[in-house]
Scaffold this motif. Structure first.
Motif, PDB file in Angstrom:
ATOM      1  N   GLU A   1      19.310  40.656  65.435  1.00 25.38           N
ATOM      2  CA  GLU A   1      17.855  40.517  65.418  1.00 25.38           C
ATOM      3  C   GLU A   1      17.476  39.330  64.532  1.00 25.38           C
ATOM      4  OE1 GLU A   1      15.774  44.201  64.800  1.00 25.38           O
ATOM      5  OE2 GLU A   1      14.139  43.165  63.819  1.00 25.38           O
ATOM      6  N   PRO A   2      16.566  38.495  64.991  1.00 27.09           N
ATOM      7  CA  PRO A   2      16.176  37.333  64.185  1.00 27.09           C
ATOM      8  C   PRO A   2      15.549  37.785  62.874  1.00 27.09           C
ATOM      9  CG  PRO A   2      15.192  37.216  66.371  1.00 27.09           C
ATOM     10  CD  PRO A   2      15.864  38.529  66.276  1.00 27.09           C
ATOM     11  N   GLU A   3      15.759  37.007  61.827  1.00 31.32           N
ATOM     12  CA  GLU A   3      15.165  37.350  60.541  1.00 31.32           C
ATOM     13  C   GLU A   3      14.805  36.090  59.775  1.00 31.32           C
ATOM     14  OE1 GLU A   3      18.084  39.692  58.489  1.00 31.32           O
ATOM     15  OE2 GLU A   3      19.364  37.973  58.090  1.00 31.32           O
ATOM     16  N   VAL A   4      13.930  36.277  58.819  1.00 32.14           N
ATOM     17  CA  VAL A   4      13.546  35.204  57.908  1.00 32.14           C
ATOM     18  C   VAL A   4      14.540  35.214  56.751  1.00 32.14           C
ATOM     19  CG1 VAL A   4      11.737  34.373  56.363  1.00 32.14           C
ATOM     20  CG2 VAL A   4      11.111  35.463  58.540  1.00 32.14           C
ATOM     21  N   THR A   5      15.100  34.068  56.438  1.00 30.28           N
ATOM     22  CA  THR A   5      16.056  34.004  55.335  1.00 30.28           C
ATOM     23  C   THR A   5      15.517  33.111  54.225  1.00 30.28           C
ATOM     24  OG1 THR A   5      17.236  32.195  56.415  1.00 30.28           O
ATOM     25  CG2 THR A   5      18.048  34.409  56.811  1.00 30.28           C
ATOM     26  N   GLN A   6      15.782  33.534  52.989  1.00 31.55           N
ATOM     27  CA  GLN A   6      15.313  32.792  51.832  1.00 31.55           C
ATOM     28  C   GLN A   6      16.462  32.506  50.882  1.00 31.55           C
ATOM     29  OE1 GLN A   6      11.427  35.540  51.324  1.00 31.55           O
ATOM     30  NE2 GLN A   6      11.504  33.837  49.851  1.00 31.55           N
ATOM     31  N   THR A   7      16.423  31.317  50.305  1.00 32.03           N
ATOM     32  CA  THR A   7      17.399  30.961  49.285  1.00 32.03           C
ATOM     33  C   THR A   7      16.721  30.213  48.145  1.00 32.03           C
ATOM     34  OG1 THR A   7      17.900  28.916  50.490  1.00 32.03           O
ATOM     35  CG2 THR A   7      19.381  30.787  50.832  1.00 32.03           C
ATOM     36  N   PRO A   8      17.202  30.385  46.890  1.00 31.98           N
ATOM     37  CA  PRO A   8      18.199  31.363  46.485  1.00 31.98           C
ATOM     38  C   PRO A   8      17.589  32.753  46.373  1.00 31.98           C
ATOM     39  CG  PRO A   8      17.357  30.223  44.556  1.00 31.98           C
ATOM     40  CD  PRO A   8      16.661  29.611  45.756  1.00 31.98           C
ATOM     41  N   SER A   9      18.393  33.758  46.127  1.00 30.36           N
ATOM     42  CA  SER A   9      17.849  35.095  45.941  1.00 30.36           C
ATOM     43  C   SER A   9      17.260  35.248  44.545  1.00 30.36           C
ATOM     44  CB  SER A   9      18.920  36.154  46.192  1.00 30.36           C
ATOM     45  OG  SER A   9      20.023  35.926  45.351  1.00 30.36           O
ATOM     46  N   HIS A  10      17.819  34.504  43.602  1.00 24.95           N
ATOM     47  CA  HIS A  10      17.321  34.560  42.231  1.00 24.95           C
ATOM     48  C   HIS A  10      17.440  33.177  41.616  1.00 24.95           C
ATOM     49  CE1 HIS A  10      17.431  36.727  38.033  1.00 24.95           C
ATOM     50  NE2 HIS A  10      16.309  36.089  38.259  1.00 24.95           N
ATOM     51  N   GLN A  11      16.372  32.725  40.971  1.00 27.77           N
ATOM     52  CA  GLN A  11      16.385  31.433  40.307  1.00 27.77           C
ATOM     53  C   GLN A  11      15.790  31.571  38.910  1.00 27.77           C
ATOM     54  OE1 GLN A  11      15.841  28.031  42.522  1.00 27.77           O
ATOM     55  NE2 GLN A  11      15.992  26.752  40.710  1.00 27.77           N
ATOM     56  N   VAL A  12      16.530  31.050  37.952  1.00 24.81           N
ATOM     57  CA  VAL A  12      16.038  31.016  36.575  1.00 24.81           C
ATOM     58  C   VAL A  12      15.781  29.563  36.223  1.00 24.81           C
ATOM     59  CG1 VAL A  12      16.500  31.589  34.168  1.00 24.81           C
ATOM     60  CG2 VAL A  12      17.408  33.050  35.988  1.00 24.81           C
ATOM     61  N   THR A  13      14.611  29.282  35.681  1.00 26.23           N
ATOM     62  CA  THR A  13      14.277  27.901  35.356  1.00 26.23           C
ATOM     63  C   THR A  13      13.549  27.848  34.032  1.00 26.23           C
ATOM     64  OG1 THR A  13      13.273  25.871  36.204  1.00 26.23           O
ATOM     65  CG2 THR A  13      12.034  27.903  36.511  1.00 26.23           C
ATOM     66  N   GLN A  14      13.608  26.704  33.398  1.00 25.15           N
ATOM     67  CA  GLN A  14      12.893  26.530  32.132  1.00 25.15           C
ATOM     68  C   GLN A  14      11.454  26.128  32.415  1.00 25.15           C
ATOM     69  OE1 GLN A  14      15.046  23.940  29.444  1.00 25.15           O
ATOM     70  NE2 GLN A  14      15.967  25.771  28.552  1.00 25.15           N
ATOM     71  N   MET A  15      10.576  26.572  31.556  1.00 20.89           N
ATOM     72  CA  MET A  15       9.168  26.230  31.662  1.00 20.89           C
ATOM     73  C   MET A  15       9.002  24.714  31.734  1.00 20.89           C
ATOM     74  SD  MET A  15       6.250  27.756  29.138  1.00 20.89           S
ATOM     75  CE  MET A  15       7.011  27.031  27.708  1.00 20.89           C
ATOM     76  N   GLY A  16       8.157  24.269  32.656  1.00 21.65           N
ATOM     77  CA  GLY A  16       7.916  22.845  32.820  1.00 21.65           C
ATOM     78  C   GLY A  16       8.794  22.188  33.871  1.00 21.65           C
ATOM     79  N   GLN A  17       9.838  22.881  34.296  1.00 20.89           N
ATOM     80  CA  GLN A  17      10.720  22.327  35.318  1.00 20.89           C
ATOM     81  C   GLN A  17      10.141  22.552  36.708  1.00 20.89           C
ATOM     82  OE1 GLN A  17      13.795  20.611  34.726  1.00 20.89           O
ATOM     83  NE2 GLN A  17      12.725  20.566  32.755  1.00 20.89           N
ATOM     84  N   GLU A  18      10.585  21.716  37.645  1.00 16.77           N
ATOM     85  CA  GLU A  18      10.203  21.856  39.047  1.00 16.77           C
ATOM     86  C   GLU A  18      11.188  22.781  39.751  1.00 16.77           C
ATOM     87  OE1 GLU A  18       9.195  18.300  41.593  1.00 16.77           O
ATOM     88  OE2 GLU A  18      11.101  18.888  42.532  1.00 16.77           O
ATOM     89  N   VAL A  19      10.678  23.629  40.643  1.00 16.99           N
ATOM     90  CA  VAL A  19      11.557  24.469  41.465  1.00 16.99           C
ATOM     91  C   VAL A  19      11.151  24.327  42.916  1.00 16.99           C
ATOM     92  CG1 VAL A  19      12.087  26.143  39.677  1.00 16.99           C
ATOM     93  CG2 VAL A  19      10.129  26.519  41.163  1.00 16.99           C
TER      94      VAL A  19
END
Lengths: 114, 115
Positions: A1-19
């Protein structure tokens, strides 16, 4: 069955950084969305995208946020300079049409800003 | 402004008993109404929707919901609950006049089904 996929599952970033959060919607869908869910709170609409442009955005979706469909398959959400309060689960969704058509959601990306 | 209210943060039901998860909505025009379920660490999974026609709609896993225009409600029901139904349930509304497809969600109801 088709599905929506997202990556990454978890992201940790420092304040002020771009994601950049990435999503691959279901292939024949035409409407794309980003929602977010802060821990313990409701799911909130951020933006909808159709025909290569934003069709609607919420007050949350300020100048720090942008979306792009760079190559016909991916759909990305960029946060330019992250804040602590951007920590949330971000869900991508897609639908064939708007109206009475249901949206299909990905598994989400948990963004943690430290 | 569009809004959705789920008045119960949590609903507790014994397995085999009927369950109801309540939802009321407010839109300026006519609504499209949806129910989604979220299992731990998972995305939102579509259960059922009301577009037009019969007020009682049936969906996945034996769930059904009744649209009541006069009470602006769309309560989710199941005749016999299973332990595996335990999850977080979200009601959502889309105004029929909205071209962009935005869904407005309620705050969610945690359903707990005990054996």
């Amino acid at each position: 069955e088709p599905e929506v996929t997202q990556t990454p599952s978890h992201q940790v970033t420092q304040m002020g950084q771009e994601v950049i959060l990435r999503c691959v919607p279901i292939s024949n869908h035409l409407y794309f969305y980003w929602y977010r869910q802060i821990l313990g709170q409701k799911v909130e609409f951020l933006v909808s995208f159709y025909n290569n442009e934003i069709s609607e955005k919420s007050e949350i979706f300020d100048d720090q946020f942008s979306v792009e469909r760079p190559d016909g398959s991916n759909f990305t959400l960029k946060i330019r300079s992250t804040k602590l309060e951007d920590s949330a689960m971000y869900f991508c969704a897609s639908s064939e049409r708007a109206g009475g058509t249901e949206a299909f959601f990905g598994q989400g990306t948990r963004l943690t800003v430290v | 402004a569009q809004s959705v209210a789920q008045p119960e943060d949590q609903v507790n039901v014994a397995e085999g008993n009927p369950l109801t998860v309540k939802c009321t909505y407010s839109v300026s025009g006519n609504p499209y109404l949806f129910w989604y379920v979220q299992y731990p660490n998972r995305g939102l999974q579509f259960l059922l929707k009301y577009i037009t026609g019969d007020n009682l709609v049936k969906g996945s896993y034996g769930f059904e919901a009744e649209f009541n225009k006069s009470q602006t409600s769309f309560h989710l029901k199941k005749p016999s609950a299973l332990v595996s139904d335990s999850a977080l349930y979200f009601c959502a509304v889309r105004d029929q006049g909205n071209q962009g497809g935005k869904l407005i969600f309620g705050q969610g109801t945690e359903l707990s089904v005990k054996p």
